[in-house]
Scaffold this motif. Structure first.
Motif, PDB file in Angstrom:
ATOM      1  N   TYR A 135     -23.520   3.572   7.386  1.00 24.40           N
ATOM      2  CA  TYR A 135     -23.104   2.163   7.350  1.00 24.40           C
ATOM      3  C   TYR A 135     -24.131   1.254   8.035  1.00 24.40           C
ATOM      4  O   TYR A 135     -24.406   0.141   7.555  1.00 24.40           O
ATOM      5  N   MET A 136     -24.703   1.728   9.120  1.00 23.40           N
ATOM      6  CA  MET A 136     -25.723   0.924   9.813  1.00 23.40           C
ATOM      7  C   MET A 136     -26.941   0.696   8.915  1.00 23.40           C
ATOM      8  O   MET A 136     -27.538  -0.382   8.920  1.00 23.40           O
ATOM      9  N   GLU A 137     -27.278   1.712   8.127  1.00 26.96           N
ATOM     10  CA  GLU A 137     -28.395   1.583   7.192  1.00 26.96           C
ATOM     11  C   GLU A 137     -28.149   0.476   6.174  1.00 26.96           C
ATOM     12  O   GLU A 137     -29.079  -0.163   5.686  1.00 26.96           O
ATOM     13  N   HIS A 138     -26.860   0.209   5.902  1.00 22.27           N
ATOM     14  CA  HIS A 138     -26.497  -0.819   4.925  1.00 22.27           C
ATOM     15  C   HIS A 138     -25.908  -2.056   5.618  1.00 22.27           C
ATOM     16  O   HIS A 138     -25.116  -2.793   5.027  1.00 22.27           O
ATOM     17  N   LYS A 139     -26.324  -2.245   6.879  1.00 21.68           N
ATOM     18  CA  LYS A 139     -26.021  -3.457   7.644  1.00 21.68           C
ATOM     19  C   LYS A 139     -24.521  -3.665   7.874  1.00 21.68           C
ATOM     20  O   LYS A 139     -24.023  -4.792   7.869  1.00 21.68           O
ATOM     21  N   LEU A 140     -23.808  -2.577   8.072  1.00 17.21           N
ATOM     22  CA  LEU A 140     -22.415  -2.614   8.490  1.00 17.21           C
ATOM     23  C   LEU A 140     -22.304  -1.786   9.767  1.00 17.21           C
ATOM     24  O   LEU A 140     -22.862  -0.692   9.852  1.00 17.21           O
ATOM     25  N   SER A 141     -21.601  -2.300  10.761  1.00 14.86           N
ATOM     26  CA  SER A 141     -21.568  -1.632  12.062  1.00 14.86           C
ATOM     27  C   SER A 141     -20.153  -1.198  12.437  1.00 14.86           C
ATOM     28  O   SER A 141     -19.306  -2.039  12.773  1.00 14.86           O
ATOM     29  N   GLU A 197     -19.374  -2.473  15.994  1.00 18.85           N
ATOM     30  CA  GLU A 197     -18.974  -3.872  16.106  1.00 18.85           C
ATOM     31  C   GLU A 197     -17.558  -4.075  15.577  1.00 18.85           C
ATOM     32  O   GLU A 197     -16.801  -4.902  16.096  1.00 18.85           O
ATOM     33  N   LYS A 246     -17.503  -4.021   2.119  1.00 17.13           N
ATOM     34  CA  LYS A 246     -18.787  -4.735   2.222  1.00 17.13           C
ATOM     35  C   LYS A 246     -18.703  -5.967   3.109  1.00 17.13           C
ATOM     36  O   LYS A 246     -19.730  -6.454   3.608  1.00 17.13           O
ATOM     37  N   GLY A 269     -16.930  -5.848   5.931  1.00 15.55           N
ATOM     38  CA  GLY A 269     -16.689  -5.375   7.288  1.00 15.55           C
ATOM     39  C   GLY A 269     -15.263  -5.069   7.648  1.00 15.55           C
ATOM     40  O   GLY A 269     -14.964  -4.830   8.825  1.00 15.55           O
TER      41      GLY A 269
END
Length: 746
Positions: free
Chosen positions: A178-184, A187, A82, A84
């Motif tokens: 992961y992008m849906e849960h604000k993790l990239s 990046e 969570k 990153g």
């Protein structure tokens, strides 16, 4: 931890590989590959050696590197915490491959992933500190070793990169989730600056396009991964089967593709190969590399491979039509040996060394044993010795079959159960015995393939060949002019049935006029003594119980009766709960007494192979041949053995980039904690001299009026027939290849 694992890896190599000499050095001829680049296919280790150790553990990664091709690629499946941080694990749910549910029993949650509602423990609900400090790995495939569970840490991506594997491959399976849960994931990879990352793959077109510019700058390959043909690709919402029709479009954002192996060689519902698709040639025409995934040693795939994992790899790279550009495997040493050692091997390549390949009822792993087809395949596969276990019918016809009891090896149980009788001298249970039936009655039956792992484990041998082939009379077998073996309980036959097995065998040998080396095997010293006056025969004592040593008095007693011994696998390497725990002194003791050693019975099914051999029959062969120095292997799959012995990789004194190393007993199990190791088994007892000596054979009973089955006495013997029965104590084995006569006589 890593320091310890590197030491463990070096220990494996230093203990099993003898020193190489410059005189033995040499290079192999360059192979021509049908890959896109013309170079040999890549070996990609999914989570390191995940077929043995928990995925992507430091131990799995280290052993993958030390036991595989020098140019190995390490594959890490990326997951994110969570906060990153990245770590390596295939499943987005952690409960099947870690101890997380033990530490957080109420941590189960539900998420929608690619349209599916999944429940479990997800990485994105926990911080990196929580994951790395509390959670450890477990093996998530139940047929694999569990003794390492809970002892190995989850590997951060940076930790794997810091070990500097030859090549590193990062697989990004869940970018959209992961992008849906604000993790990239993109990046995260940029934060690593692509350093040390040679390949990035994903089943999501959008993700690959988003990092394309950075990947090109870093010279990192991008690979598009195909999933189930009917699944939808997240970016385009098109089925993968539809995307496959336009490979040129993939070339715009990727340099290659990954496909499940059945995209290339489909398998029908009966588990046989269908004709190959054109996906490999189509990919190459589009300028794309193509990697095949899903390779393991410990799963039934297609019967075409005869339970030999190397045969499956070769189907994808050495078929004369195409070659994939790489494999993604849980067992990277097996993929390495297929590419480096076995590909492009010619059938007429001479074997290295003097080890004999001896069959057990012919190629009985592929056809019903002791049939014409089993023997023909054994010869085609390059066996040095084929065996015929001779049984006897009521009317005096000698024929080949593994057992006097017809139930396991024929269809007798379906039609002749009323003929079942009890013969305690042969076996404890009732049987339908060959000596109670006429040859005509036996010919009315069909042979039946023996599948030793069918009843308990559901692993049949080649169902299409279940009843294939014909029974062979001894006369026909001798005309086949390769080998012969007779096994029978001589004392029982002589005293109860009036059938003089020893005299009959001598007569058959004389009348057959064999011009090849003959080995006579028995577990009865008196039987072997009856052939003492015939020095042209090599006598083999069969030792059917587990032993751990052979003291000098025992050796001296064996030498009075035999020139060689046939011992069980477990008499050379002791086993506890599918781990090799020790090596006995049997071969060393026998060789000191100038007695040859044959080991039996070798099978390809991974269920019969210890974890130390990587669930790979080739490593088991290497362990007995190169590691123990046996003089012959008795096998039901001679093709596997001859392929190994024809390979330069079987010669540990030759300077090559890759060698097939024997396992060192006790090394693998020692990696686990003491508490998790299987209990130590009692050592095998030494063979006592008194166990070698048998009483003299009784005289042949005179049953001139009626034989024991109520029929007429046998007619006068024809040339090539024997008045004998049962497959219990006498074997004759004749050499196939003239070039190997020196080996047999050594």
């Amino acid at each position: 931890m890593l320091r310890f694992l590197i030491l463990f890896s070096l220990l494996i190599h230093s203990c099993v590989a003898p020193p190489k000499t410059k005189a033995a050095a040499g290079t192999l001829p360059a192979k021509k590959w049908l890959t896109l680049s013309g170079k040999e296919p890549a070996v990609v280790a999914r989570g390191g050696f995940s077929g043995l150790f928990p995925e992507s553990s430091a131990t799995a990664n280290d052993l993958a590197i030390s036991s595989s091709s020098p140019d190995l690629t390490m594959l890490c499946n990326l997951q994110l915490t969570k906060d990153g941080a990245g770590f390596c694990l295939s499943d987005i749910r952690l409960d099947n491959s870690t101890t997380i549910s033990t530490f957080f029993p109420k941590g189960q949650k539900a998420y929608k992933v690619y349209g599916q509602n999944l429940k479990g423990w997800f990485a994105l609900d926990y911080s990196a500190d929580t994951i790395f400090s509390n959670v450890s790995l477990v093996q998530n495939i139940f047929s694999r070793p569990s003794i390492f569970d809970g002892q190995m840490a989850i590997a951060a991506v940076e930790d794997v990169l810091d070990t500097k594997p030859p090549k590193f491959w990062l697989s990004v399976q869940y970018d959209a989730f992961y992008m849906e849960h604000k993790l990239s994931p993109a990046e995260y990879i940029r934060s690593l600056r692509f350093n040390g990352i040679n390949v990035i793959s994903s089943p999501e077109i959008g993700f690959l396009k988003s990092i394309g510019k950075d990947a090109r700058r870093a010279k990192t390959k991008l690979i598009f991964e195909f999933k189930d043909p009917e699944a939808n690709e997240p970016t385009t919402n098109k089925k993968y089967s539809e995307i496959l029709l336009n490979l040129a479009a993939i070339k715009v954002f990727a340099t290659g593709i990954i496909v499940p192996k059945d995209y290339i060689w489909p398998i029908d519902s009966a588990k046989y190969l269908k004709p190959p698709t054109t996906v490999v040639t189509d990919a190459h025409k589009a300028g794309l590399e193509i990697y095949a995934s899903g390779f393991v040693n410990d799963m039934l795939t297609s019967y075409n491979y005869s339970y030999d994992p190397s045969a499956e790899y070769l189907q994808f790279v050495d078929n004369g039509q195409f070659s994939v550009d790489g494999f993604i495997s849980d067992f990277p040493p097996t993929a390495s040996q297929a590419i480096s050692c076995f590909a492009h091997q010619k059938r007429d390549t001479p074997k290295i060394g003097k080890t004999l390949v001896i069959t057990h009822n012919g190629a009985s792993g592929d056809y019903p044993g002791c049939t014409d087809l089993a023997y023909q395949k054994a010869v085609d596969d390059g066996a040095d010795v084929i065996d015929c276990s001779v049984q006897m019918t009521k009317d005096g016809m000698a024929f080949c079959l593994d057992s006097a009891d017809l139930i396991p090896t024929t269809t007798a149980a379906t039609t002749l159960m009323t003929r079942a009788t009890s013969v305690p001298e042969i076996q404890s249970k009732n049987g339908i015995f060959s000596f109670d039936l006429t040859w005509a009655e036996i010919q009315s039956l069909k042979p039946q393939i023996q599948s030793p792992f069918l009843a308990a484990d559901g692993f049949p041998r080649n169902p299409k060949n279940k009843n294939a082939g014909k029974f062979m009379t001894l006369a026909d077998f001798l005309k086949f002019s390769k080998a012969k073996a007779v096994t029978g309980n001589a004392a029982y036959l002589a005293s109860k049935k009036g059938l003089g097995i020893v005299d009959a065998v001598k007569s058959a040998l004389t009348s057959s006029k064999l011009d090849m080396k003959v080995l006579i095997q028995s577990d009865d010293s008196s039987v072997l003594d009856s052939f003492k006056a015939a020095p042209q025969y090599t006598r083999v004592l069969s030792i059917d119980k587990e032993i751990g040593d052979a003291p000098k008095p025992t050796i001296e007693e064996i030498k009075k009766h035999a020139d060689a011994v046939n011992v069980l696998r477990s008499s050379l390497v002791t086993i506890s709960q599918s781990f090799a725990t020790g090596k006995t002194k049997v071969v060393e003791a026998m060789h000191k007494g100038n007695i040859s050693v044959y080991v039996s019975v070798l099978r390809n099914e991974y269920l019969s192979i210890t974890f130390d051999y990587f669930s790979d029959p080739t490593v088991e062969l290497a362990t007995f041949i190169a590691g123990n120095g046996v003089d012959g292997v008795i096998t039901e799959f001679p093709a596997t053995a001859t392929r190994y012995l024809r390979s330069p990789c079987s010669d540990l004194y030759r300077e090559l980039p890759f060698a097939i190393l024997p396992a060192k007993a006790g090394t693998l199990v020692s990696v686990a904690s003491k508490e998790a190791q299987p209990p130590a088994s009692a050592p095998n007892p030494p063979l006592d001299a008194k166990d070698v000596i048998d009483p003299p054979l009784p005289p042949v009973a005179n049953l001139a009026t009626n034989n024991a089955s109520g029929g007429a006495p046998p007619a006068s013997l024809r040339s090539g027939t024997i008045a004998t029965t049962a497959n219990l104590s006498l074997s004759l084995i004749a050499m196939l290849a003239l070039g190997l006569l020196l080996c047999a006589g050594a």
